[in-house]
Design an enzyme around this catalytic site. Structure first.
Site, mmCIF file in Angstrom:
data_model
loop_
_atom_site.group_PDB
_atom_site.id
_atom_site.type_symbol
_atom_site.label_atom_id
_atom_site.label_comp_id
_atom_site.label_asym_id
_atom_site.label_seq_id
_atom_site.Cartn_x
_atom_site.Cartn_y
_atom_site.Cartn_z
ATOM 1 N N VAL A 175 -9.345 62.644 -41.967
ATOM 2 C CA VAL A 175 -10.440 62.143 -42.796
ATOM 3 C C VAL A 175 -10.757 60.687 -42.471
ATOM 4 C CG1 VAL A 175 -11.034 61.534 -45.176
ATOM 5 C CG2 VAL A 175 -10.126 63.786 -44.664
ATOM 6 N N PHE B 65 -15.692 66.162 -48.205
ATOM 7 C CA PHE B 65 -15.923 67.603 -48.083
ATOM 8 C C PHE B 65 -16.038 68.059 -46.633
ATOM 9 C CE2 PHE B 65 -17.339 66.404 -52.294
ATOM 10 C CZ PHE B 65 -16.718 67.361 -53.079
ATOM 11 N N CYS C 17 -5.543 71.812 -46.703
ATOM 12 C CA CYS C 17 -6.251 71.571 -47.969
ATOM 13 C C CYS C 17 -6.152 72.711 -48.985
ATOM 14 C CB CYS C 17 -7.702 71.241 -47.684
ATOM 15 S SG CYS C 17 -7.860 69.656 -46.850
ATOM 16 N N LYS D 211 -7.516 77.390 -38.115
ATOM 17 C CA LYS D 211 -8.884 77.890 -37.972
ATOM 18 C C LYS D 211 -9.393 77.444 -36.608
ATOM 19 C CE LYS D 211 -12.065 74.912 -40.071
ATOM 20 N NZ LYS D 211 -12.793 74.422 -41.194
HETATM 21 P P1 NAD Z 1 -3.537 62.959 -42.387
HETATM 22 O O1 NAD Z 1 -2.124 63.278 -42.681
HETATM 23 O O2 NAD Z 1 -4.194 63.505 -41.170
HETATM 24 O O3 NAD Z 1 -3.728 61.367 -42.355
HETATM 25 C C1 NAD Z 1 -3.202 60.485 -43.285
HETATM 26 C C2 NAD Z 1 -2.929 59.157 -42.592
HETATM 27 O O4 NAD Z 1 -2.562 58.198 -43.574
HETATM 28 C C3 NAD Z 1 -1.771 59.222 -41.590
HETATM 29 O O5 NAD Z 1 -2.211 58.758 -40.337
HETATM 30 C C4 NAD Z 1 -0.708 58.304 -42.195
HETATM 31 O O6 NAD Z 1 0.060 57.623 -41.222
HETATM 32 C C5 NAD Z 1 -1.576 57.353 -42.999
HETATM 33 N N1 NAD Z 1 -0.861 56.640 -44.059
HETATM 34 C C6 NAD Z 1 -0.013 57.140 -44.995
HETATM 35 N N2 NAD Z 1 0.429 56.154 -45.796
HETATM 36 C C7 NAD Z 1 -0.144 54.988 -45.378
HETATM 37 C C8 NAD Z 1 -0.098 53.649 -45.799
HETATM 38 N N3 NAD Z 1 0.666 53.290 -46.839
HETATM 39 N N4 NAD Z 1 -0.815 52.738 -45.120
HETATM 40 C C9 NAD Z 1 -1.580 53.087 -44.064
HETATM 41 N N5 NAD Z 1 -1.680 54.375 -43.613
HETATM 42 C C10 NAD Z 1 -0.974 55.307 -44.257
HETATM 43 O O7 NAD Z 1 -4.337 63.390 -43.691
HETATM 44 P P2 NAD Z 1 -5.864 63.914 -43.778
HETATM 45 O O8 NAD Z 1 -5.931 65.340 -43.375
HETATM 46 O O9 NAD Z 1 -6.763 62.917 -43.148
HETATM 47 O O10 NAD Z 1 -6.064 63.896 -45.369
HETATM 48 C C11 NAD Z 1 -6.183 62.671 -46.084
HETATM 49 C C12 NAD Z 1 -6.647 63.017 -47.490
HETATM 50 O O11 NAD Z 1 -7.955 63.589 -47.445
HETATM 51 C C13 NAD Z 1 -5.768 64.024 -48.223
HETATM 52 O O12 NAD Z 1 -5.751 63.728 -49.583
HETATM 53 C C14 NAD Z 1 -6.496 65.327 -47.996
HETATM 54 O O13 NAD Z 1 -6.218 66.294 -48.999
HETATM 55 C C15 NAD Z 1 -7.937 64.880 -48.053
HETATM 56 N N6 NAD Z 1 -8.886 65.733 -47.318
HETATM 57 C C16 NAD Z 1 -8.538 66.264 -46.115
HETATM 58 C C17 NAD Z 1 -9.463 67.053 -45.433
HETATM 59 C C18 NAD Z 1 -9.116 67.680 -44.112
HETATM 60 O O14 NAD Z 1 -9.855 68.547 -43.687
HETATM 61 N N7 NAD Z 1 -8.044 67.288 -43.446
HETATM 62 C C19 NAD Z 1 -10.742 67.266 -45.972
HETATM 63 C C20 NAD Z 1 -11.066 66.666 -47.175
HETATM 64 C C21 NAD Z 1 -10.122 65.898 -47.853
#
Ligand code: NAD
Length: 435
Positions: free
Chosen positions: A11, A150, A261, A322
């Protein structure tokens, strides 16, 4: 505008690159130093169509930089996005530790009014908690916005650049105005920004994901019934889809949903409901059906090939949860392959993008193939687990010549079972009895 995005995962990286592409100055922050080093070299740690080029061009234009220095990023930015992971706790609730850590760091780094935007998926009430944490660490004014994301993995860049809607949960007119300004370039044709209070915005994200997951489980239940009564779920699906109130999306039966998710968000919402003494029975059932769907698929395999699969080679097409992503989080392939390994099967797997990630899950317990056809050599069965485009119209004569037995378990109802039967294949799908 000057923007910090804290958390550079699926994201954060997509959001950071797309916001930079609209002419803003963006600092993407992460605590994973290896990831940042790769990004600075222009190496993108995830597969997402179009992301590579977008990141490269914005680095070249000096609009996008990567740093581990959250203090500097917050001090130089007016808007700070929180986009860190919110993984599942053992009890199913969302683990908010990363979000709260970032809130504390933001609070300490404040040097003037800022808008703090929560993009992570978080339970209702988190914006208030983030606000309290920041307040404990600063006397500067700020507003906390809930702006759930989203985007769909596999189409993330396009979704971010052309969103169906942008939800802004805000209790401050000033912050709402700043967010509208930030998103205005994304809406050259019709403004689809929807303003609401923060709690409703937080719930909208869970409600959307749980509804989509429920659609899939609903179709899977009907598909299972079709198998018992001799109806064809594909024909039922087409009939249902013609009703505009139902629509034609997310009605495909098969081995169910996975990913980072849906499974996590369902459990988090069930947890929120339980904490408030409410039983979300439909959503609970969607989760149960999804788990059962993988078992049903495995049972179909063992019914056909026997319980002891030692000496059997099973080819697998598709490992990611997917198509168009290399993400393996909660992928059905993980449950299914691990189960078949317990039945002593030999697995030869191919995926266009997820092999490297798959190695983190299966190590050398399975064989990885260079291409789709080499996985089939001497196979007793082929499992189609992820519907990548390249699996849609394969050369079935070639498949038949390579396999020991022309047997396909089509976990995504991709193939025409009648045409395959004419070619001598047995093709087993979900909700279709004429295979
Ligand atoms: P991810 O695990 O790919 O990325 C999270 C990142 O945050 C990692 O790179 C991690 O190192 C970093 N991080 C963690 N703690 C940190 C800190 N204290 N300081 C700096 N960086 C830090 O996660 P994602 O898939 O991008 O999801 C992030 C959020 O968005 C989640 O809540 C998820 O539910 C939501 N979300 C994800 C999607 C999706 O399709 N992946 C879609 C919509 C919403």
């Amino acid at each position: 505008m000057k923007v910090a995005v804290i958390g550079t995962g699926y994201v954060g990286l997509v959001a950071g690159a797309c916001i930079a592409d609209m002419g803003n100055d963006v600092i993407c922050v992460d605590k994973n130093i290896d990831k940042l080093e790769q990004l600075k070299q222009g190496v993108i740690p995830i597969y997402e169509p179009g992301l590579d080029e977008l990141v490269q061009s914005n680095i070249e234009e000096n609009r996008l930089i990567f740093s581990s220095n959250i203090d500097m990023a917050v001090k130089t930015s007016q808007i700070c996005f929180i986009a860190v992971g919110t993984p599942q706790e053992e009890d199913g609730s969302a683990d908010l530790q990363h979000v709260f850590d970032v809130a504390e760091s933001i609070g300490r780094a404040m040097n003037g009014y800022k808008v703090i935007v929560n993009k992570s998926t978080v339970p209702v009430g988190t914006a208030e908690k983030v606000s309290e944490i920041i307040k404990e660490n600063t006397t500067y004014p700020f507003d906390v916005i809930s702006n759930p994301e989203f985007l769909k993995q596999g189409n993330a860049v396009d979704d971010f650049l052309h969103p169906d809607r942008v939800i802004i949960g805000s209790n401050s007119e000033k912050a709402t105005h700043i967010m509208q300004e930030l998103y205005a370039p994304f809406f050259r044709t019709g403004n689809r920004v929807i303003i609401m209070d923060t709690k409703s915005a937080e719930l909208t994200k869970y409600a959307s994901n749980c509804f989509l997951a429920t659609k899939i489980s609903f179709m899977n239940e009907l598909a299972n019934l079709c198998e018992k009564i001799g109806a064809d779920i594909e024909q039922v699906r087409v009939g249902m889809s013609a009703d505009p109130r139902i629509g034609n999306k997310f009605l495909f039966p098969g081995i169910g949903y996975g990913g980072s998710c849906f499974p996590k968000d369902i459990k988090a919402l069930l947890n929120t409901a339980a904490e408030n003494n409410y039983d979300l029975s439909i959503i609970k059932a969607a989760n149960t059906v999804n788990k059962k769907q993988r078992e049903i698929f495995i049972n179909k395999i063992t019914e056909k090939l026997g319980d002891n699969l030692s000496g059997k080679t099973i080819a697998v097409w598709g490992l990611s949860f997917k198509p168009k992503t290399n993400d393996m989080r909660e992928a059905p392939s993980v449950t299914i392959i691990n189960n078949l390994l317990e039945h002593n099967a030999k697995i030869k797997a191919y995926d266009p993008k997820a092999i490297e990630n798959a190695k983190l899950y299966f190590g050398n317990e399975i064989e990885y193939s260079e291409n789709a056809y080499s996985a089939l050599d001497g196979a007793d069965a082929l499992l189609l687990l992820t519907e990548w485009n390249e699996f849609r119209r394969p050369d079935f004569d070639r498949i038949k010549s390579l396999m020991k037995t022309p047997l396909i378990f089509d976990g995504r109802n991709q193939y025409n079972t009648k045409s395959l039967a004419n070619l001598g294949f047995t093709c087993i799908q979900t909700g279709i009895t004429n295979s």
